[in-house]
Design an enzyme around this catalytic site. Structure first.
Site, short mmCIF file in Angstrom:
data_model
loop_
_atom_site.label_atom_id
_atom_site.label_comp_id
_atom_site.label_asym_id
_atom_site.label_seq_id
_atom_site.Cartn_x
_atom_site.Cartn_y
_atom_site.Cartn_z
N LYS A 142 0.83 -1.21 0.00
CA LYS A 142 0.00 0.00 0.00
C LYS A 142 0.87 1.25 0.00
O LYS A 142 0.59 2.21 -0.74
CB LYS A 142 -0.93 -0.02 1.22
CG LYS A 142 -2.03 -1.06 1.13
CD LYS A 142 -2.76 -1.25 2.44
CE LYS A 142 -3.81 -2.36 2.32
NZ LYS A 142 -4.47 -2.67 3.60
N GLN B 196 -4.53 -1.45 9.70
CA GLN B 196 -4.42 -2.77 9.08
C GLN B 196 -5.03 -3.84 9.98
O GLN B 196 -4.72 -3.92 11.16
CB GLN B 196 -2.95 -3.10 8.79
CG GLN B 196 -2.74 -4.41 8.08
CD GLN B 196 -3.32 -4.44 6.67
OE1 GLN B 196 -3.23 -3.48 5.93
NE2 GLN B 196 -3.93 -5.56 6.30
N ASP C 177 -10.91 2.84 4.28
CA ASP C 177 -11.31 1.45 4.02
C ASP C 177 -12.80 1.31 3.75
O ASP C 177 -13.25 0.30 3.21
CB ASP C 177 -10.95 0.57 5.22
CG ASP C 177 -9.61 -0.14 5.05
OD1 ASP C 177 -9.23 -0.39 3.90
OD2 ASP C 177 -8.97 -0.43 6.07
#
Length: 292
Positions: A53, A97, A120
């Site tokens: 990422k 994460q 997200d």
């Protein structure tokens, strides 16, 4: 009949290029999109995902604020960090994460992120807006799947989409999105507890496997000519590999290629699209912050 392989890596590169173009436009106005990426602990898979990422962010001209915390970080300490990132005007998006260490509640952490910085798309407010058809940050993997279908001109209108997997991250939001008028699919949501699973999957015009079980979808479970989207990323032992393992999907890829019309490989299928849509969400957050 051999299935057409959907090159998710190439399509993701197109999305990333578009995100980079939008980033350059913002940069010309003195704004650089910034995503804070928080990793708690040293899980090898999570480290690999975070590294990917951050590399993608840099290539698109965005700032990736890399925050790595030890596994013994308390929930309160993590929530305090999120509060500070929420208040930091230079940070446009926040990503924590997953999975988190067992002593930290993922629900509490996700809910603590400001909805307008929820890169997200997991916050309950964004999830609720998605369900109601209101503007929201879309979860990256479902959004990536939809983009693949559009890019490959795989018809969804009036088609039967069968999703195997009911997670909050993929299965449930994808079912809602495909049922929207703009996609207009008839959706069946199955899972590992579905009785007679094959009787459902064989009805699918579009079969999406997202249950996290290696090779659970076999060729005889696929209707000839169906489009197959494999969201699964599983590690299985492989002594021939230096790492000792290899990646595979939820679909028996080799066998399915002889039945399906389209299919995504693992890797280089849905995975690259997830990161690409994360970049899109980040630049969108920066654009909306500028408008505010």
């Amino acid at each position: 009949m051999a299935a057409a392989i959907i090159d998710g890596a190439a399509i993701a590169q197109e999305v990333r290029a578009e995100a980079a173009r939008r980033t350059a436009q913002l940069a010309a106005q003195g704004i650089t999109p910034c995503l804070a990426v928080v990793l708690v602990g040293t899980d090898p898979a999570s480290i690999s995902y975070v590294t990917g990422k951050e590399k993608a962010l840099a290539e698109a001209g965005m700032i990736g604020r890399d925050i790595r915390l030890p596994a013994h970080t308390t929930q309160q300490e993590l929530l305090e960090l999120i509060a500070s990132l929420n208040d930091d005007a230079s940070v446009h998006g926040i990503l924590v994460q997953l999975p988190l260490p067992q002593h930290i509640s993922a629900d509490a952490v996700i809910s603590a992120i400001r909805p307008d910085k929820d890169a997200d798309g997991f916050h309950p407010i964004n999830a609720g807006n998605l369900l109601l058809g209101r503007p929201a940050y879309l979860p990256c993997t479902p959004h990536g799947v939809l983009h693949l279908l559009k890019r490959m001109q795989i018809e969804t209108n009036g088609r039967h989409a069968v999703i195997v997997g009911r997670s909050n991250i993929v299965g449930k939001p994808l079912a809602v999105l495909l049922a929207r008028r703009e996609y207009n699919a008839t959706v069946t949501l199955c899972h590992t507890g579905t009785r007679g699973l094959a009787s459902y999957t064989r009805q699918a015009d579009i079969l999406i496997a997202a249950a996290g079980k290696p090779h659970m979808i076999t060729a005889d479970m696929i209707r000839p000519g169906a489009a197959v989207i494999d969201v699964g990323v599983n590690r299985i032992p492989d002594p021939s590999k230096k790492s000792g393992f290899r990646l595979c999907g939820d679909v028996d890829f080799e066998a399915a290629c002889g039945v399906a019309s389209y299919i995504t490989p693992v890797p280089k299928g849905v995975g690259p699209m997830t990161i690409a849509m994360l970049l899109q969400n980040t630049v969108q957050a920066a654009e909306q912050a500028q408008n505010r």
